[in-house]
Design an enzyme around this catalytic site. Sequence first.
Site, short mmCIF file in Angstrom:
data_model
loop_
_atom_site.label_atom_id
_atom_site.label_comp_id
_atom_site.label_asym_id
_atom_site.label_seq_id
_atom_site.Cartn_x
_atom_site.Cartn_y
_atom_site.Cartn_z
N HIS A 124 0.81 -1.21 0.00
CA HIS A 124 0.00 0.00 0.00
C HIS A 124 0.84 1.26 0.00
CE1 HIS A 124 -3.20 -2.89 0.71
NE2 HIS A 124 -3.92 -2.01 0.06
N GLU B 97 -11.12 -10.87 -4.63
CA GLU B 97 -9.69 -10.74 -4.37
C GLU B 97 -9.14 -11.91 -3.57
OE1 GLU B 97 -8.84 -7.01 -2.45
OE2 GLU B 97 -10.54 -7.15 -1.10
N ASN C 177 -4.45 -7.09 -6.79
CA ASN C 177 -3.30 -7.05 -5.87
C ASN C 177 -3.39 -8.19 -4.87
OD1 ASN C 177 -2.88 -4.66 -7.18
ND2 ASN C 177 -3.77 -3.41 -5.56
N ASP C 178 -4.56 -8.30 -4.27
CA ASP C 178 -4.72 -9.38 -3.29
C ASP C 178 -4.96 -10.72 -3.97
OD1 ASP C 178 -4.33 -8.32 -0.70
OD2 ASP C 178 -6.14 -7.13 -0.96
N ARG D 93 2.43 -9.47 -0.57
CA ARG D 93 2.64 -8.37 -1.51
C ARG D 93 3.53 -7.27 -0.96
NH1 ARG D 93 -3.48 -5.79 -1.53
NH2 ARG D 93 -2.53 -3.84 -2.20
N CYS E 161 -9.84 -3.29 -10.30
CA CYS E 161 -9.39 -2.07 -9.61
C CYS E 161 -8.04 -2.26 -8.95
CB CYS E 161 -10.43 -1.62 -8.58
SG CYS E 161 -10.70 -2.82 -7.27
C1 PEP Z 1 -6.61 -5.13 -4.59
O1 PEP Z 1 -6.38 -5.96 -3.70
O2 PEP Z 1 -6.32 -5.32 -5.78
C2 PEP Z 1 -7.25 -3.86 -4.25
C3 PEP Z 1 -7.65 -3.02 -5.18
O3 PEP Z 1 -7.37 -3.53 -2.93
P1 PEP Z 1 -6.13 -3.07 -2.05
O4 PEP Z 1 -4.96 -2.85 -2.96
O5 PEP Z 1 -6.50 -1.82 -1.34
O6 PEP Z 1 -5.93 -4.21 -1.13
MG MG Z 2 -7.27 -5.71 -1.78
#
Ligand code: PEP
Ligand code: MG
Length: 587
Positions: A210, A454, A477-478, A488, A525
């Site tokens: 993040h 996710e 991402n997750d 990550r 996203c």
């Molecule tokens: C993701 O996991 O891809 C996501 C958009 O949420 P975050 O990155 O805030 O965990």
């Molecule tokens: Mg996420």
Amino acid sequence: MTFVVHGLAVSRGVAIGRAVIVSSSRLDVAHYFVPADQGLAEIERLRAARNAVAEEIGRVQQGLHELGSNDAHPELAALLDVHLMLLQDEQLINGVKHWILERHYNAEWALTAQLEIIARQFDEMEDPYLRERKADLEQVVERMLRVMRGVASPMVASPAKGAGQQAPLDAADDAPLVLIAHDLSPADMLQFKQSVFAGFVTDVGGKTSHTAIVARSMDIPAVVGARSASHVIRQDDWVIIDGDAGVVVVDPSPVLLAEYGAKQRQGEVERERLSRLKNTPAVTLDGQKIELLANIEQPEDAVGALKAGAVGVGLFRSEFLFMGRDGKLPDEEEQYQAYRRAAEGMQGLPVTIRTVDVGADKPLDRTARAGDDHLNPALGLRAIRWSLAEPAMFLVQLRAILRAAAHGSVNLLIPMLAHAGEIRQTLALVNKAREQLDARGVVFGPLRLGAMIEVPAAALTVPLFLRHFDFLSIGTNDLIQYTLAIDRADESVSHLYDPVHPAVLQLIANTIAQCQALNKGVSVCGEMAGDVAMTRLLLGLGLRSFSMHPSQILAVKQQILRCDTTRLQAWAQSVLIADDPAALMTD
Ligand code: PEP
Ligand code: MG
């Protein structure tokens, strides 16, 4: 002598500037410039703080003396003497004056900058007794900072953010500054939005941590996972951050400076060129309309989203409203106002608000870093799991979002769902929040409900989700983290974090296909949506809605304008079943 530190490229572009080394614990002091003619007033604030601390210590000494405890507590008495001595330390005082008068740092920043320098010298001492005096110096400085916190600089009302702009430098030729830290939490990063720093380097962190995500949202060059950077780079060193290559050049030669200077200018020209695409509709060569949405962290980011030509917000990471507040959560009114500002800021365009997703690498506050007391925070009580474990807190958020929905087009997005039971509980709480507002006679608006995909378990049970939700949003991402079992945020396994691993691609492709079959909205996203290297593949898999940081929108749009989806479909299917999909990505 020039040397290079390697890390992970997380936010593009080149920054050239002087290093400001800051340890995590000292990040929350204000960092801003004071005009040259205010330098003496800053020094006066420091002097007053020093005197106040000296008096404080004097009073304790006096107390000890009156109790006759000096002899009973010889260590304490000696310690207080050391603290008094450190307060008068010439290296500290002269150094701080230097940062204020020569560099125009505010007093708190100057004090911590000088502390970093002296602390390093202590670290390098052979004598263990002397080495331990570092802690005393830190305590003395902390006390001064505490005193100064009560006496803000007269010329800046809210120095933590953007004050650099309020107090422009007199010396216009002063170099940009780049921040070097061991670690920056996402909340720290947010604090530096619109700050004086032109780039960031951290020792730790992964590409989709993040911290990296917020750096990207700030659209300034950043390198994370640079391991020893904060140790080998010294305060005030000249540094080049190459955010495209993940390289940090320290003490560069004139030749390198010229080379990177040219690269920097080239980047500016490219940005200028891309900016002309702002009003161009995102339509492929074969006429497919693509929705380009923005990811935001704060309501104020709506401005940047509109400026970049986003047609809505696909992901408002609401947890940033909850972080860095010493655990004191925002109440319903504060949240409602924030969501309302976002909805109104987007001027009628849809805003998808994701319910709070704290935990893992997004701790609520710095002192309570996730992982301190949990074995495996990424698999622990994060996101919807935390919300369902704290229903009173969750209901506050749901009511605030429902109320904001009366002021715009608002969607609700739930993170990290995996179980049918979680879906049921979540929807029951949404209904309960409505009932509570009804009972209070408070106005609220309609919400479209969405779930994030996710967790692999969710991607494998999409029909279940589609029975309950209006739309899905794939958090790559997750999804990558949990499919490949790669933390990550951990740079030591970042080479294994692979967005085009066949398992990941199949989960994404199936989710998109099943949504399309039932005519339900689906977007991506996660960071994959903003990665131009992935645009063709996602289009080929049928994706028509992408949500990313505003800074990435125009580059992705440029890719879209060059694509013909009818040609991409077959190719995407071949990537999907390849043993080595990466090898086909350049076809
Ligand atoms: C993701 O996991 O891809 C996501 C958009 O949420 P975050 O990155 O805030 O965990
Ligand atoms: Mg996420």
